[in-house]
Scaffold this motif. Sequence first.
Motif, PDB file in Angstrom:
ATOM      1  N   UNK A 155       0.828  -1.208   0.000  1.00 16.33           N
ATOM      2  CA  UNK A 155       0.000   0.000   0.000  1.00 16.33           C
ATOM      3  C   UNK A 155       0.858   1.252   0.000  1.00 16.33           C
ATOM      4  N   UNK A 207      -7.631   5.764  -9.620  1.00 21.93           N
ATOM      5  CA  UNK A 207      -8.781   6.011  -8.741  1.00 21.93           C
ATOM      6  C   UNK A 207      -8.279   6.264  -7.334  1.00 21.93           C
ATOM      7  N   UNK A 209      -9.203   4.813  -4.783  1.00 23.54           N
ATOM      8  CA  UNK A 209      -9.076   3.567  -4.025  1.00 23.54           C
ATOM      9  C   UNK A 209      -7.788   2.822  -4.352  1.00 23.54           C
ATOM     10  N   UNK A 210      -6.946   3.376  -5.211  1.00 18.01           N
ATOM     11  CA  UNK A 210      -5.655   2.773  -5.469  1.00 18.01           C
ATOM     12  C   UNK A 210      -5.644   1.845  -6.664  1.00 18.01           C
ATOM     13  N   UNK A 212      -4.595  -1.756  -8.105  1.00 15.12           N
ATOM     14  CA  UNK A 212      -4.447  -3.111  -7.565  1.00 15.12           C
ATOM     15  C   UNK A 212      -3.354  -3.871  -8.306  1.00 15.12           C
ATOM     16  N   UNK A 213      -2.477  -4.464  -7.533  1.00 14.21           N
ATOM     17  CA  UNK A 213      -1.444  -5.345  -8.088  1.00 14.21           C
ATOM     18  C   UNK A 213      -1.520  -6.647  -7.300  1.00 14.21           C
ATOM     19  N   UNK A 225      -1.149  -6.215  -3.436  1.00 18.68           N
ATOM     20  CA  UNK A 225      -0.968  -4.944  -2.752  1.00 18.68           C
ATOM     21  C   UNK A 225      -1.723  -3.883  -3.546  1.00 18.68           C
ATOM     22  N   UNK A 226      -1.913  -2.779  -2.897  1.00 13.81           N
ATOM     23  CA  UNK A 226      -2.552  -1.645  -3.561  1.00 13.81           C
ATOM     24  C   UNK A 226      -1.550  -0.505  -3.603  1.00 13.81           C
ATOM     25  N   UNK A 228      -1.159   3.239  -4.068  1.00 15.43           N
ATOM     26  CA  UNK A 228      -1.948   4.470  -4.031  1.00 15.43           C
ATOM     27  C   UNK A 228      -1.196   5.567  -4.772  1.00 15.43           C
ATOM     28  N   UNK A 262      -7.613   7.263  -0.383  1.00 17.06           N
ATOM     29  CA  UNK A 262      -7.991   6.492   0.788  1.00 17.06           C
ATOM     30  C   UNK A 262      -6.869   6.491   1.817  1.00 17.06           C
ATOM     31  N   UNK A 263      -5.662   6.479   1.305  1.00 16.26           N
ATOM     32  CA  UNK A 263      -4.517   6.425   2.193  1.00 16.26           C
ATOM     33  C   UNK A 263      -3.951   7.802   2.513  1.00 16.26           C
TER      34      UNK A 263
END
Lengths: 976, 203
Positions: A155, A207, A209-210, A212-213, A225-226, A228, A262-263
């Motif tokens: 993240x 986005x 919300x990150x 996605x991997x 993991x995300x 961001x 989000x983060x």
Amino acid sequence: MALFAVFQTTFLLASLSLRTYQSEVLSEPLPFTPESLNVSINSACQCLHLQWTVHNLAYHQELEMVFQIQISRFNTSNVIWVGNYSTTVKRKQVLHWSWESELPLECATHFVRVRSVVDDARIPEPGFWSNWSSWEEANAQKLLGHDPLFIFPKDKLVEEGSSVTICYVSRIHEDNISCYLEGVQIYGEQLDRNVSAFELKNVPFIRKQGTNFFCEVDQGDLRGVVLFVSKVLEEPKDFSCETQDLKTLTCTWDPRSDTGLSEQPSQSYTLFESFSGKKTLCKHSNRCDWQVAQDSQEMYNFTLVAENYLRKRSVNILFNLTHRVHPMTPYNLFPKNVGATNATITWKVRTIGNNSTLWCQLELLGEGKVIQQHNVSIKVNGEYLLSELKPDTEYVARVHCAYAKRFWKWSELISQTFTTTEAAPSVGPDIWRTVRMVSGHPTVTLFWKPLSKEHANGKILFYNVIAENLDKPSESVVLSIPASANSTELTLHQCSYQIYVTANNSVGSSPASRIVISGDPGNEVEEGRVNSTEDGFSVSWTPQSGDATGYVVEWWCDGPQDLPCVLQWKNLGPNTTSTVISSGAFRPGVRYNFRIYGISTKGTAHLLEEKAGYLEEWAPSDNPQVVMSNLTSHSFVLSWKDYSTESQPGFIQGYHVYLKPKAGEQCHPGFEKTVLPDNSVCCKYTIDNPEQKTFVVENLQPESAYEFFVTPYTSAGHGPLDAFTKVTTPDEYSHMLIRVLLPMTFCVLIVLIICYLKSPWLKEKCYPDIPDPYKSSVLSLIKSKENPHLTIMKVNDCVPDAIEVINKQEGSKIQFLGTRKSLIEPEFPKPAYLYVLPTEKNYSGPGPCICFENFTYNQAASDFGSSGHFPGTPQAPPYQLGPLTSPENVLKALEQNYMDSLDEIPAREANLNYVSQLALPMSGDKNSLPANPPEPALCSEYKMQMAIPLGPTSPPPSENSSLSSTTLLDQGEHYH
Amino acid sequence: MSRREGSLEDPQADSSISPLPHLEAKIQQTHSLARLLTKYAEQLLQEYVQHQGDPFGLPGFSPPRLPVADLSPPAPGHAGLPVPERLRLDAAALAALPPLLDVVRRLQAELNPRALRLLRRLEDAARQARALGAAVEAVLAALGAETRAPRPEPAAAAAIAAATATAGVFPAKVLGLRVCGLYREWVSRTEADLGQLAPGGPA
């Protein structure tokens, strides 16, 4: 102090020289070698944190030193980074330094070592690098669990456009691992036996919300993991501060992109003022309020800091408080004392500070445009008298104010709408007229144009029209016309009139407009043509000889009925001889007629010229109705006299006559060969005179089919190509035949008429009437010359002397009633005569002599006798028909007649039918005459054979009176 | 809970107006609720994947259906069990789901604080799962069967939440997907099992 410095430097040099010497000669570690090196991992920032010390520094000794740091990955020989770190070192100081790895530290073991060198200006001699410290290992993998797969970084927060390296540590075979970024498989670089890395360059923001991997292990387990990705924090834009009341400063800016995720929360803004040293955390992302200090601080130096987890941005502004005054919006803006041409505007403002002056700007808008602008300095209350206004006009007054001491910004505008009162119309209406004679009286249609708003000064309520008879001043006409009308009609006498027209509103009337109508009929002029330009019609005329006070050009259209067309006119000065008539209402293909009038000093108008023109000529829209006449074997005449050239969409220049000759025939003289749009070839004759509306088509072939078609043409082209009309020339000799037939027919007709008129004579000659014995001249002759006892033979006096019996073939039957079938057989039976009385041959005694003048007799009886049956109808009473329905009855009737004659029944009481020997046995059957005709009796031209009584007067025969005739007639034999 | 969502807060309240016997009415109502929640669960799943980004919304993405806090998807042999046993399993699963749904909602509240509809659906789903589980237990009780449903342990869910938070955002997303999927499967399974008892369904 200087002495101390010299001493210290000397000491250092001595000390360094000594240490160098010791290290070279005695092979001992050089002084200032980094010691106690410690390496730790900070996963959050992917940092290796180093700390070490430098020993052997003297008390209070400070040295400028350079530390060289070497970092290896996986093993010490794989040096991936070397760098220097310069700092001032004190005795017993623990040095700190961090290094950020692009590769997540969990994916690889790192090794670090450090060495140093003195880089101090106080020591002139070049320094020597110390020995390397021992390698220190940073191994985060030891902390990992026993999962089959680990992915790093977890993240991570990065900025858009940056590069990120993602790696994984696997406990299984690499081939069983598939990794995906946003669902799309990507392939990395294998760094070690169980470590692979994926370098993502220029990562985009997808986005909040990150991104996605994730990696899939054997399509079963899943780890991910995300990432961001934040938008890059931008510098605030349009940062500005101002005050409305010198008490509160409001700073505003454009925050631009929101970097919140989000983060990561959205960027925060902090306002810092350097003079006062105060700062405030802004509650809004685009605005921040700052309370002005009470100590009359005039200068302010603000720094706006935008900050998120990744970056800081700041902007600065320095200003004087009084230079940033933005007054509040004025209020209570009202018009008062509003008249036709002036109005007073009042308003109020809020005070700024103590006894401050505001500079206000009053704007007057009419029809959306600023037409007046006034500046007013006020304290609290503002007032201004607006003048030069137009009556009955809506205006908008608006005010905004600025700080008079130092202009910074206008306040917001406040506006108010008001309307001035009405005034009398300032000018009279523009009037014009048309004159036409109706029942011998000039009828004037008076037109006027509505006054413009500028001149009406209010709502026009009505128009006053006064027509003064100049010849008889006592006869004047006064009319009041509603405002909705723009014309009126006046029926005047054959006199000169002076007409005044005024427009009136609620306040008063306008000056009168005057026009003079002359009692003389107008002159007529020839119509010319006017050319059109891009701007309209360019009309020019020859100036009127004498003193014209002006000219008027009037026009109207002569177009289709659905086109609205009203009389228009234009007033021109006395020195004008041309003008351009332009109008948005002009349409192409419409004929416009222009008349130019000269206005005399008396006010009368005289027609000077008349012109017609088209804005744009079009081709004719329709073709004339062509009538063909005088068709001969060699020519025919075409005419289209009803075709109006005036109401066409262009000046008709002539006509095209198209003629399709019969196949193989050449075009006639004067015609030219042309190809029609349908590629058919025909002959065309051009009539270049629009007034010629007849055309003789000559040189035609007899008994030939031709097709013709006539279309007009203008400068824009010809009319539509309609269907051709077919015509066939007659035979060349047909007229001769007519010359013969007509007289013959006439003669026959004459003969027929004569015959009709002379029909009695013809009848007398050809078909004379049957003579009446009682009216016969013979009768008188007999009576006078011979026996006076002789008279007309009475049938009753006749005694039948023979019966004609006809033999009929076998099988023949007698048919009487109910049918009209002929009873005549094809082979007529031979007649036989039964002499019931002595004939001349066997008659010895004298007897009466019977004479007939001719062969004719009662037709009914003839038919009856000759046809062998009664012409009775089904309606005939049975007793009339019954006695004769059989031979027996006939014989009975004969017998009865015979007996009646014996009883001397008066002849006039009996109806007799005579059957003559010479009478045809059946009508029309000349070939079936009896084979043995009876010989004519003596003393008579005709011999009576029998008489058959008819009618109800004949008594029914008795059964006893049948005599022997019944025995003489066989069955199947017929009688006549 | 609104009646539209199939409230069973007072199941006896409707028995007076229902022409069916009490048990049938209860089964009928519970079945209707399960059918309604099946639709809601599908909507929740769709809403959830929309807010997680790819690959969660992609058709081919199917994380392993691993148990979550000992809650497994319905077993393949579930349909072969006796109906009361199936209902007991349904009730147990429905009782275990609300804390998990709460965990997912909290995680999503951090990850998607502005996804208000998703958060509301997750909250509703937890409450509805609880209501459906209670209704199934009521049916079991009416049938005379023993419920034996294990009470959910909030500590287990809390542990999951803590572990997931430590593991990272992606595992949290996967956890939410699994929980939403389990919720849909168990509600659907419950609807099917109640359909066996409902009038008109297979005996």
